[in-house]
Design a protein around this motif. Sequence first.
Motif, PDB file in Angstrom:
ATOM      1  N   GLY A  25       0.787  -1.227   0.000  1.00  0.00           N
ATOM      2  CA  GLY A  25       0.000   0.000   0.000  1.00  0.00           C
ATOM      3  C   GLY A  25       0.821   1.279   0.000  1.00  0.00           C
ATOM      4  O   GLY A  25       0.273   2.370  -0.027  1.00  0.00           O
ATOM      5  N   PHE A  26       2.154   1.176   0.055  1.00  0.00           N
ATOM      6  CA  PHE A  26       2.999   2.362  -0.045  1.00  0.00           C
ATOM      7  C   PHE A  26       4.201   2.021  -0.911  1.00  0.00           C
ATOM      8  O   PHE A  26       4.323   0.913  -1.430  1.00  0.00           O
ATOM      9  CB  PHE A  26       3.396   2.899   1.338  1.00  0.00           C
ATOM     10  N   TYR A  27       5.095   2.984  -1.079  1.00  0.00           N
ATOM     11  CA  TYR A  27       6.265   2.813  -1.937  1.00  0.00           C
ATOM     12  C   TYR A  27       7.511   3.037  -1.102  1.00  0.00           C
ATOM     13  O   TYR A  27       7.531   3.895  -0.224  1.00  0.00           O
ATOM     14  CB  TYR A  27       6.188   3.788  -3.121  1.00  0.00           C
ATOM     15  N   THR A  28       8.561   2.286  -1.380  1.00  0.00           N
ATOM     16  CA  THR A  28       9.725   2.307  -0.510  1.00  0.00           C
ATOM     17  C   THR A  28      11.026   2.363  -1.303  1.00  0.00           C
ATOM     18  O   THR A  28      11.097   1.910  -2.444  1.00  0.00           O
ATOM     19  CB  THR A  28       9.711   1.071   0.419  1.00  0.00           C
ATOM     20  N   LYS A  29      12.025   2.941  -0.670  1.00  0.00           N
ATOM     21  CA  LYS A  29      13.383   2.986  -1.211  1.00  0.00           C
ATOM     22  C   LYS A  29      14.339   3.122  -0.028  1.00  0.00           C
ATOM     23  O   LYS A  29      14.091   3.912   0.877  1.00  0.00           O
ATOM     24  CB  LYS A  29      13.545   4.164  -2.157  1.00  0.00           C
ATOM     25  N   THR A  30      15.420   2.345  -0.035  1.00  0.00           N
ATOM     26  CA  THR A  30      16.405   2.428   1.045  1.00  0.00           C
ATOM     27  C   THR A  30      17.607   3.228   0.566  1.00  0.00           C
ATOM     28  O   THR A  30      18.168   2.943  -0.489  1.00  0.00           O
ATOM     29  CB  THR A  30      16.829   1.027   1.510  1.00  0.00           C
ATOM     30  N   LEU A  31      17.991   4.238   1.353  1.00  0.00           N
ATOM     31  CA  LEU A  31      19.104   5.119   1.035  1.00  0.00           C
ATOM     32  C   LEU A  31      20.194   4.982   2.089  1.00  0.00           C
ATOM     33  O   LEU A  31      19.954   4.536   3.209  1.00  0.00           O
ATOM     34  CB  LEU A  31      18.612   6.567   0.969  1.00  0.00           C
ATOM     35  N   ILE A  32      21.386   5.418   1.745  1.00  0.00           N
ATOM     36  CA  ILE A  32      22.534   5.361   2.659  1.00  0.00           C
ATOM     37  C   ILE A  32      22.318   6.291   3.849  1.00  0.00           C
ATOM     38  O   ILE A  32      21.828   7.400   3.699  1.00  0.00           O
ATOM     39  CB  ILE A  32      23.827   5.758   1.923  1.00  0.00           C
ATOM     40  N   VAL A  33      22.696   5.826   5.030  1.00  0.00           N
ATOM     41  CA  VAL A  33      22.711   6.642   6.243  1.00  0.00           C
ATOM     42  C   VAL A  33      24.133   6.592   6.785  1.00  0.00           C
ATOM     43  O   VAL A  33      24.657   5.519   7.058  1.00  0.00           O
ATOM     44  CB  VAL A  33      21.722   6.102   7.304  1.00  0.00           C
ATOM     45  N   ASP A  34      24.791   7.736   6.911  1.00  0.00           N
ATOM     46  CA  ASP A  34      26.131   7.780   7.505  1.00  0.00           C
ATOM     47  C   ASP A  34      26.357   9.144   8.151  1.00  0.00           C
ATOM     48  O   ASP A  34      25.426   9.920   8.301  1.00  0.00           O
ATOM     49  CB  ASP A  34      27.210   7.432   6.476  1.00  0.00           C
ATOM     50  N   THR A  35      27.577   9.438   8.512  1.00  0.00           N
ATOM     51  CA  THR A  35      27.862  10.678   9.230  1.00  0.00           C
ATOM     52  C   THR A  35      27.843  11.908   8.335  1.00  0.00           C
ATOM     53  O   THR A  35      27.893  13.031   8.831  1.00  0.00           O
ATOM     54  CB  THR A  35      29.232  10.612   9.934  1.00  0.00           C
ATOM     55  N   THR A  36      27.787  11.748   7.012  1.00  0.00           N
ATOM     56  CA  THR A  36      27.794  12.904   6.119  1.00  0.00           C
ATOM     57  C   THR A  36      26.455  13.169   5.455  1.00  0.00           C
ATOM     58  O   THR A  36      26.203  14.269   5.004  1.00  0.00           O
ATOM     59  CB  THR A  36      28.856  12.757   5.021  1.00  0.00           C
ATOM     60  N   GLU A  37      25.610  12.147   5.355  1.00  0.00           N
ATOM     61  CA  GLU A  37      24.294  12.368   4.780  1.00  0.00           C
ATOM     62  C   GLU A  37      23.314  11.309   5.261  1.00  0.00           C
ATOM     63  O   GLU A  37      23.689  10.190   5.581  1.00  0.00           O
ATOM     64  CB  GLU A  37      24.331  12.408   3.255  1.00  0.00           C
ATOM     65  N   THR A  38      22.075  11.728   5.335  1.00  0.00           N
ATOM     66  CA  THR A  38      21.001  10.827   5.735  1.00  0.00           C
ATOM     67  C   THR A  38      19.697  11.364   5.151  1.00  0.00           C
ATOM     68  O   THR A  38      19.568  12.565   4.945  1.00  0.00           O
ATOM     69  CB  THR A  38      20.916  10.719   7.274  1.00  0.00           C
ATOM     70  N   PRO A  39      18.753  10.491   4.849  1.00  0.00           N
ATOM     71  CA  PRO A  39      17.489  11.007   4.313  1.00  0.00           C
ATOM     72  C   PRO A  39      16.761  11.873   5.331  1.00  0.00           C
ATOM     73  O   PRO A  39      16.787  11.605   6.528  1.00  0.00           O
ATOM     74  CB  PRO A  39      16.681   9.752   3.999  1.00  0.00           C
TER      75      PRO A  39
END
Length: 185
Positions: A25-39
């Motif tokens: 029922g929704f849409y998903t995407k996994t992105l990088i999480v680190d000390t310089t960037e995060t969603p």
Amino acid sequence: GAYGTGADPVIDGSDLQTGWIAEGGFYTKTLIVDTTETPGNVSVNGTMLNFNEAGALASGEYEIETNGKVNIYTDPSGKTVRVSRRYFGVHGSAVSYVKVENLHIRQASMHGISFENSHNITVSNCVIEMCGGAFIYGTSIHAGNGIEFGNSCTDCTAENCTIRNIFDSGVTAQTYSSNESASDI
């Protein structure tokens, strides 16, 4: 800041995201999480979605899990979906006598403009919009301000700015431990 004629420079902390996967029922995407960037926040066709951390997603909402998985309720087909990625539009640490002016900052995942342990900072005539929503790295706390004067900042000014669609506060002074003190903000 801007110089010469024409529109103010734009600092955009987001990236265009494609390849969303339909899931329950929704849409998903996994992105990088680190000390310089995060969603952080999510926009569809230039409109910021509403943050949801309380339960089932509804129309016009998004959520971000600590592993960087971004879920949106809106079908992204044929739409421009941008997810904020970079923590700051402008960031300074332990600097003095800086003026930030005539910039358009949008979709930073944490703060549009951030200074810490800095003195005699002026932010003027800037547009800061759609900032915040990121996890503070290593925690499950979401945060984000338009302009933040953090830790031991002194003699800092924000003037004649347009600040809108911010996750937490438009302008704030923040200290993170008891031995710090912000003053004359």
